[in-house]
Scaffold this motif. Structure first.
Motif, mmCIF file in Angstrom:
data_model
loop_
_atom_site.group_PDB
_atom_site.id
_atom_site.type_symbol
_atom_site.label_atom_id
_atom_site.label_comp_id
_atom_site.label_asym_id
_atom_site.label_seq_id
_atom_site.Cartn_x
_atom_site.Cartn_y
_atom_site.Cartn_z
ATOM 1 N N THR A 24 0.810 -1.222 0.000
ATOM 2 C CA THR A 24 0.000 0.000 0.000
ATOM 3 C C THR A 24 0.845 1.275 0.000
ATOM 4 O O THR A 24 0.572 2.194 -0.767
ATOM 5 C CB THR A 24 -0.928 0.020 1.231
ATOM 6 O OG1 THR A 24 -1.611 -1.210 1.314
ATOM 7 C CG2 THR A 24 -1.923 1.150 1.145
ATOM 8 N N LEU A 25 1.855 1.323 0.862
ATOM 9 C CA LEU A 25 2.635 2.549 1.029
ATOM 10 C C LEU A 25 4.128 2.255 0.980
ATOM 11 O O LEU A 25 4.562 1.175 1.397
ATOM 12 C CB LEU A 25 2.322 3.188 2.389
ATOM 13 C CG LEU A 25 0.922 3.745 2.580
ATOM 14 C CD1 LEU A 25 0.682 4.050 4.053
ATOM 15 C CD2 LEU A 25 0.722 5.000 1.752
ATOM 16 N N ASN A 76 2.103 -13.486 -4.196
ATOM 17 C CA ASN A 76 2.053 -13.712 -2.751
ATOM 18 C C ASN A 76 3.435 -14.089 -2.234
ATOM 19 O O ASN A 76 4.324 -14.469 -3.000
ATOM 20 C CB ASN A 76 0.982 -14.762 -2.368
ATOM 21 C CG ASN A 76 1.422 -16.164 -2.659
ATOM 22 O OD1 ASN A 76 2.307 -16.698 -2.011
ATOM 23 N ND2 ASN A 76 0.784 -16.774 -3.633
ATOM 24 N N ASP A 85 3.947 -16.292 0.322
ATOM 25 C CA ASP A 85 3.873 -17.491 1.168
ATOM 26 C C ASP A 85 5.162 -18.315 1.118
ATOM 27 O O ASP A 85 5.683 -18.746 2.147
ATOM 28 C CB ASP A 85 2.701 -18.376 0.725
ATOM 29 C CG ASP A 85 1.357 -17.743 1.015
ATOM 30 O OD1 ASP A 85 0.323 -18.329 0.666
ATOM 31 O OD2 ASP A 85 1.348 -16.631 1.593
ATOM 32 N N THR A 128 -1.837 -5.379 9.107
ATOM 33 C CA THR A 128 -2.579 -6.418 9.827
ATOM 34 C C THR A 128 -2.464 -7.770 9.156
ATOM 35 O O THR A 128 -2.249 -8.786 9.828
ATOM 36 C CB THR A 128 -4.061 -6.032 9.891
ATOM 37 O OG1 THR A 128 -4.156 -4.709 10.400
ATOM 38 C CG2 THR A 128 -4.843 -6.992 10.763
ATOM 39 N N GLY A 129 -2.656 -7.809 7.852
ATOM 40 C CA GLY A 129 -2.592 -9.083 7.137
ATOM 41 C C GLY A 129 -1.243 -9.745 7.332
ATOM 42 O O GLY A 129 -1.152 -10.946 7.592
ATOM 43 N N LEU A 133 -0.879 -10.970 11.082
ATOM 44 C CA LEU A 133 -1.694 -12.153 11.367
ATOM 45 C C LEU A 133 -1.157 -13.385 10.641
ATOM 46 O O LEU A 133 -1.167 -14.495 11.185
ATOM 47 C CB LEU A 133 -3.151 -11.894 10.980
ATOM 48 C CG LEU A 133 -3.869 -10.833 11.822
ATOM 49 C CD1 LEU A 133 -5.273 -10.583 11.283
ATOM 50 C CD2 LEU A 133 -3.943 -11.252 13.288
ATOM 51 N N HIS A 134 -0.710 -13.187 9.418
ATOM 52 C CA HIS A 134 -0.144 -14.289 8.646
ATOM 53 C C HIS A 134 1.099 -14.839 9.345
ATOM 54 O O HIS A 134 1.261 -16.058 9.477
ATOM 55 C CB HIS A 134 0.206 -13.793 7.230
ATOM 56 C CG HIS A 134 0.674 -14.858 6.314
ATOM 57 N ND1 HIS A 134 0.878 -14.645 4.977
ATOM 58 C CD2 HIS A 134 1.000 -16.151 6.519
ATOM 59 C CE1 HIS A 134 1.300 -15.752 4.406
ATOM 60 N NE2 HIS A 134 1.383 -16.682 5.312
ATOM 61 N N LYS A 182 0.097 -16.742 12.442
ATOM 62 C CA LYS A 182 -0.509 -18.034 12.085
ATOM 63 C C LYS A 182 0.568 -19.015 11.617
ATOM 64 O O LYS A 182 0.473 -20.216 11.878
ATOM 65 C CB LYS A 182 -1.538 -17.820 10.973
ATOM 66 C CG LYS A 182 -2.342 -19.048 10.648
ATOM 67 C CD LYS A 182 -3.444 -18.745 9.644
ATOM 68 C CE LYS A 182 -4.165 -20.039 9.307
ATOM 69 N NZ LYS A 182 -5.187 -19.853 8.295
ATOM 70 N N HIS A 201 -5.460 3.241 14.940
ATOM 71 C CA HIS A 201 -5.999 1.927 15.224
ATOM 72 C C HIS A 201 -5.011 0.827 14.883
ATOM 73 O O HIS A 201 -5.026 -0.222 15.521
ATOM 74 C CB HIS A 201 -7.367 1.727 14.549
ATOM 75 C CG HIS A 201 -7.319 1.276 13.130
ATOM 76 N ND1 HIS A 201 -7.261 2.141 12.072
ATOM 77 C CD2 HIS A 201 -7.334 0.038 12.586
ATOM 78 C CE1 HIS A 201 -7.258 1.457 10.960
ATOM 79 N NE2 HIS A 201 -7.306 0.184 11.224
ATOM 80 N N GLU A 255 -2.725 0.706 17.888
ATOM 81 C CA GLU A 255 -3.489 0.134 19.008
ATOM 82 C C GLU A 255 -3.504 -1.384 18.904
ATOM 83 O O GLU A 255 -3.348 -2.094 19.894
ATOM 84 C CB GLU A 255 -4.947 0.620 18.964
ATOM 85 C CG GLU A 255 -5.172 2.006 19.524
ATOM 86 C CD GLU A 255 -6.569 2.526 19.187
ATOM 87 O OE1 GLU A 255 -6.777 3.735 19.352
ATOM 88 O OE2 GLU A 255 -7.427 1.723 18.757
ATOM 89 N N PHE A 256 -3.703 -1.874 17.696
ATOM 90 C CA PHE A 256 -3.770 -3.318 17.473
ATOM 91 C C PHE A 256 -2.428 -3.957 17.804
ATOM 92 O O PHE A 256 -2.384 -4.991 18.474
ATOM 93 C CB PHE A 256 -4.163 -3.587 16.020
ATOM 94 C CG PHE A 256 -4.267 -5.044 15.673
ATOM 95 C CD1 PHE A 256 -3.549 -5.566 14.621
ATOM 96 C CD2 PHE A 256 -5.083 -5.893 16.396
ATOM 97 C CE1 PHE A 256 -3.650 -6.907 14.284
ATOM 98 C CE2 PHE A 256 -5.186 -7.236 16.075
ATOM 99 C CZ PHE A 256 -4.465 -7.740 15.014
ATOM 100 N N VAL A 315 -1.985 -4.123 21.507
ATOM 101 C CA VAL A 315 -2.780 -5.184 22.121
ATOM 102 C C VAL A 315 -2.134 -6.541 21.887
ATOM 103 O O VAL A 315 -2.047 -7.371 22.801
ATOM 104 C CB VAL A 315 -4.226 -5.182 21.575
ATOM 105 C CG1 VAL A 315 -4.945 -6.464 21.917
ATOM 106 C CG2 VAL A 315 -4.971 -3.993 22.119
ATOM 107 N N LEU A 316 -1.624 -6.762 20.684
ATOM 108 C CA LEU A 316 -0.968 -8.040 20.397
ATOM 109 C C LEU A 316 0.308 -8.193 21.239
ATOM 110 O O LEU A 316 0.648 -9.291 21.670
ATOM 111 C CB LEU A 316 -0.617 -8.150 18.917
ATOM 112 C CG LEU A 316 -1.777 -8.372 17.954
ATOM 113 C CD1 LEU A 316 -1.261 -8.542 16.538
ATOM 114 C CD2 LEU A 316 -2.627 -9.578 18.346
ATOM 115 N N LEU A 353 -2.975 -16.058 19.590
ATOM 116 C CA LEU A 353 -4.127 -15.328 20.091
ATOM 117 C C LEU A 353 -5.262 -16.339 20.282
ATOM 118 O O LEU A 353 -5.809 -16.858 19.324
ATOM 119 C CB LEU A 353 -4.522 -14.255 19.074
ATOM 120 C CG LEU A 353 -5.633 -13.294 19.461
ATOM 121 C CD1 LEU A 353 -5.243 -12.493 20.688
ATOM 122 C CD2 LEU A 353 -5.943 -12.357 18.296
#
Lengths: 150, 173
Positions: A9-10, A54, A56, A71-72, A75-76, A79, A96, A99-100, A103-104, A134
């Motif tokens: 994105t950036l 991708n 992966d 975030t993606g 989380l990836h 996981k 936000h 913040e996330f 929290v993690l 999580l």
């Protein structure tokens, strides 16, 4: 192999530049591969590319990932139970997203920072994969129950 | 358990599910993988190329809605125009696919889908992004204010608010 990913994105040239500098000083003692996205800085001490369909395969192959705070990506990596360090991109890290990550960090123990200069300081700790998964119930079960009622 | 095939068919729903980009994509794909065994999925996205592989794994047809706003297009006039285009596309998709429910994970393209879902009496579910820990997204605020959805799920217990119908039942992970 160390994988560095800045997302799609950036741009995040500060991250690329700092990791490239560390790679030039043989800090990681491993090959470094950079996904530089929309960035314009081209690393001198590792292979790089802008985008791929991708990541992966590269994530699986990497012994460690340095990622932006997307975030993606986070989380990836969690996981995949991959050792990683997140650096929040100030251009995209609105309230936000930070913040996330906070929290993690609090609930799972991920290692992250908003300062690229702290990568060398946090690397060894992040390398030990100190985070835990999580653990939360699965929302899909509640959705299925609701769908059976309507 | 019944062996009535009609009951089995009704139990398997056609779910219109948004899968867009970035963190929303990961969350939506995670949810989709948990729903696909019991339901038929229809994917709605803002960029087909970005979800082709996932949609193929889910055996789901893919429909596209123009994005409403992005980092490079955040001015009100452009956003309004894009919303109207999304509304038009959403109407066509809902008409063609006739889903049993509409589910959006975090993304604002849920709003035009919910508008038509609400008008057609189709149950609508909005799931707030897992990144929303302390504050509602604009999309959630809008959906609640316009009473577009039948259920609103948030992914952190701290945000649960029964008075405003915000429920915590877990995460999409």
């Amino acid at each position: 192999m160390i994988l560095v990913t800045v997302g799609t994105t950036l741009p995040f040239d500060d991250l690329t530049r700092e990791v490239d500098r560390l790679a030039g000083n043989d800090f990681f003692r491993e090959q470094v591969v950079f996904q530089i996205g929309h960035g314009t800085y081209e690393p001198q001490h590792g292979e790089f590319f802008k985008f791929r369909p991708n990541l992966d395969g590269l994530i699986e192959e990497a012994s460690f990932v340095i990622g932006h705070g997307g975030t993606g990506t986070v989380l990836h990596l969690m996981k995949s139970h991959k050792a990683f360090l997140c650096v929040a991109n100030p251009a995209g890290a609105d309230d936000h997203q930070s913040e996330f990550l906070e929290v993690l960090e609090r609930k799972c123990g991920i290692v992250w920072t908003q300062d690229v200069r702290r990568i060398s300081e946090l690397y060894e700790r992040a390398r030990r994969r100190p985070y835990t998964p999580l653990e939360m119930p699965r929302l899909a079960e509640a959705i299925s129950r609701y769908l059976n009622e309507v | 358990m019944t062996n009535d095939p009609d009951t089995e068919i009704r139990a398997r729903k056609r779910l219109l599910l948004t899968i867009t980009g970035g963190g929303h994509k990961f969350q939506a794909v995670s949810l989709a993988s948990q729903l696909v065994d019991a339901h038929d999925l229809i994917v709605v996205t803002t960029a087909k190329w970005n979800v082709e592989k996932e949609a193929q794994k889910l055996d789901a047809p893919v429909f596209e809605v123009p994005p409403i706003n992005t980092f490079s297009h955040r001015n009100p006039a452009a956003t309004a125009w894009r919303f109207l285009r999304a509304l038009k596309a959403a109407r066509s998709i809902i008409t063609e696919t006739k889903p049993d429910a509409v589910i959006a994970v975090g993304t604002n393209i849920g709003i035009p889908l919910f508008v038509w879902g609400r008008l057609r009496g189709i149950p609508c579910i909005f799931i707030e992004s897992i990144t929303r820990v302390e504050h509602w997204s604009t999309t959630l605020r809008l959906a609640v204010a316009l009473r577009l959805c039948d259920r609103y799920f948030i992914q952190w217990p701290e945000l649960a608010d029964p008075a405003r119908r915000l429920e915590f039942e877990g995460t999409v992970l």
